[in-house]
Enzyme design. Structure first.
Site, PDB file in Angstrom:
ATOM      1  N   GLN A  84      -5.047  -1.990   9.211  1.00  0.00           N
ATOM      2  CA  GLN A  84      -5.048  -3.458   8.610  1.00  0.00           C
ATOM      3  C   GLN A  84      -5.432  -4.337   9.196  1.00  0.00           C
ATOM      4  OE1 GLN A  84      -3.211  -3.683   5.509  1.00  0.00           O
ATOM      5  NE2 GLN A  84      -4.091  -5.700   5.792  1.00  0.00           N
ATOM      6  N   LYS A 118       0.769  -1.303   0.026  1.00  0.00           N
ATOM      7  CA  LYS A 118       0.016  -0.141  -0.009  1.00  0.00           C
ATOM      8  C   LYS A 118       0.785   1.343  -0.049  1.00  0.00           C
ATOM      9  CE  LYS A 118      -3.708  -2.765   2.013  1.00  0.00           C
ATOM     10  NZ  LYS A 118      -4.561  -3.294   3.003  1.00  0.00           N
ATOM     11  N   ASP A 174     -11.422   2.119   3.070  1.00  0.00           N
ATOM     12  CA  ASP A 174     -11.521   0.740   2.736  1.00  0.00           C
ATOM     13  C   ASP A 174     -13.013   0.138   2.430  1.00  0.00           C
ATOM     14  OD1 ASP A 174      -9.675  -1.147   2.655  1.00  0.00           O
ATOM     15  OD2 ASP A 174      -9.420  -1.559   4.938  1.00  0.00           O
TER      16      ASP A 174
END
Ligand code: NAP
Length: 283
Positions: A98, A54, A121
């Site tokens: 995460q 990322k 997300d």
């Protein structure tokens, strides 16, 4: 018959170049650099590698990324406090925690703490609700990447029978929803489905998100199907998907590889969402 391989790696490269150009234009116009903050709790090797991917993608697309690394014993309260600070930090446009988190932390509570405007997300209940209502929102990255890959084939999704194996909140359910919005007829299968093969053999588009190595075999695939393999499994220290890739190559018309398939597309969609978050913040 030998299927065409849809390379997520190649498609992601093209899309990231396009995002990089749009980011540069945005910075020129606003003097604002899109900024993604990634929070990593603990040092799960797979998570460390995803986070590195990322950060690399942020660099490639000219965005700023900050990694907050926290020890595995971080408490839920401490993590919530950090997220609340980031929520009110005007220089931060996207926040990603995460997953998975250590067992003592309630993941849904953490996701719910992230401001909806920064939930790149697309996991928060508000974003999920907006997705279902087909309203402007951050689409969850993996499902959005899957749809892009199917569209890359040039084959119309509308009217096709799409079968999704898996009903998780992050892949199976949202991908089914997005396929429905593309006017596919959607069947969702899961661990309690009876006669899975009966369903998969009807799939013009088969999306597999189970987490079991090479679970979908050649005999389960309808000749000419588009097969999208979301699974990532480590076997003998090598990555493989949920689909028997070699078998699928023989019978399908399009197949995605693992690695180099859905994974790079997931990260690319995250970059798209981060740019969108920065744009919304400045308008
Ligand atoms: P998950 O939360 O464990 O969900 C797995 C789903 O598979 C569940 O809905 C489960 O059914 C279903 N399932 C399990 N065994 C089955 C069986 N024998 N027959 C039919 N269905 C079965 O996993 P996930 O988070 O969705 O992830 C799935 C895979 O995708 C994993 O390998 C993960 O690493 C990978 N992944 C990849 C990316 C990427 O960017 N490439 C992103 C996310 C996930 P029940 O609901 O009945 O239990």
């Amino acid at each position: 018959m030998s299927a065409i391989v849809i390379s997520g790696k190649e498609l992601a490269k093209r899309l990231r170049e396009d995002i990089r150009i749009r980011v540069s234009k945005f910075i020129e116009e606003t003097n604002v650099v899109p900024h993604l903050v990634v929070i990593l709790v603990g040092d799960n090797p797979a998570s460390v590698s995803y986070v590195a991917g990322k950060q690399k993608a942020c660099e490639e697309t000219n965005m700023k990324s900050t990694l907050i690394k926290l020890p595995v014993e971080t408490t839920e309260e401490e993590l919530i406090k950090i997220i609340e600070e980031l929520n009110s930090d005007h220089t931060v446009h996207g926040i990603l925690v995460q997953l998975p988190l250590p067992k003592h932390i309630d993941e849904q509570k953490i996701i719910n703490t992230i401001s909806v405007e920064k939930d790149v997300d697309g996991f928060s209940p508000v974003n999920v609700g907006k997705m279902v209502l087909n309203e402007e929102c951050f689409l969850p990255c993996t499902p959005a990447g899957v749809i892009k890959m199917i569209k890359e084939t040039g084959i119309e999704i509308a009217g096709k029978h799409a079968v999704v194996i898996g009903r998780s909140n992050i892949v199976g359910k949202p991908v089914s929803q997005l396929l429905l919005q593309e006017n596919a007829t959607v069947t969702i299968c899961h661990s309690r489905t009876i006669d899975l093969k009966h369903h998969t053999l009807q799939a013009d588009i088969l999306v597999v998100a189970i987490g079991k190595p090479k679970f979908v075999t050649r005999d389960m695939i309808k000749p000419g199907a588009i097969v999208i393999d979301v699974g990532v499994n480590r076997v003998d220290n090598k990555l493989c998907g949920d689909v028997d890739y070699d078998g699928a190559l023989e019978v399908a018309s399009y197949v995605t590889p693992v690695p180099g398939g859905v994974g790079p597309m997931t990260i690319t969609m995250l970059m798209e969402n981060t740019l969108a978050a920065a744009k919304r913040f400045t308008r």
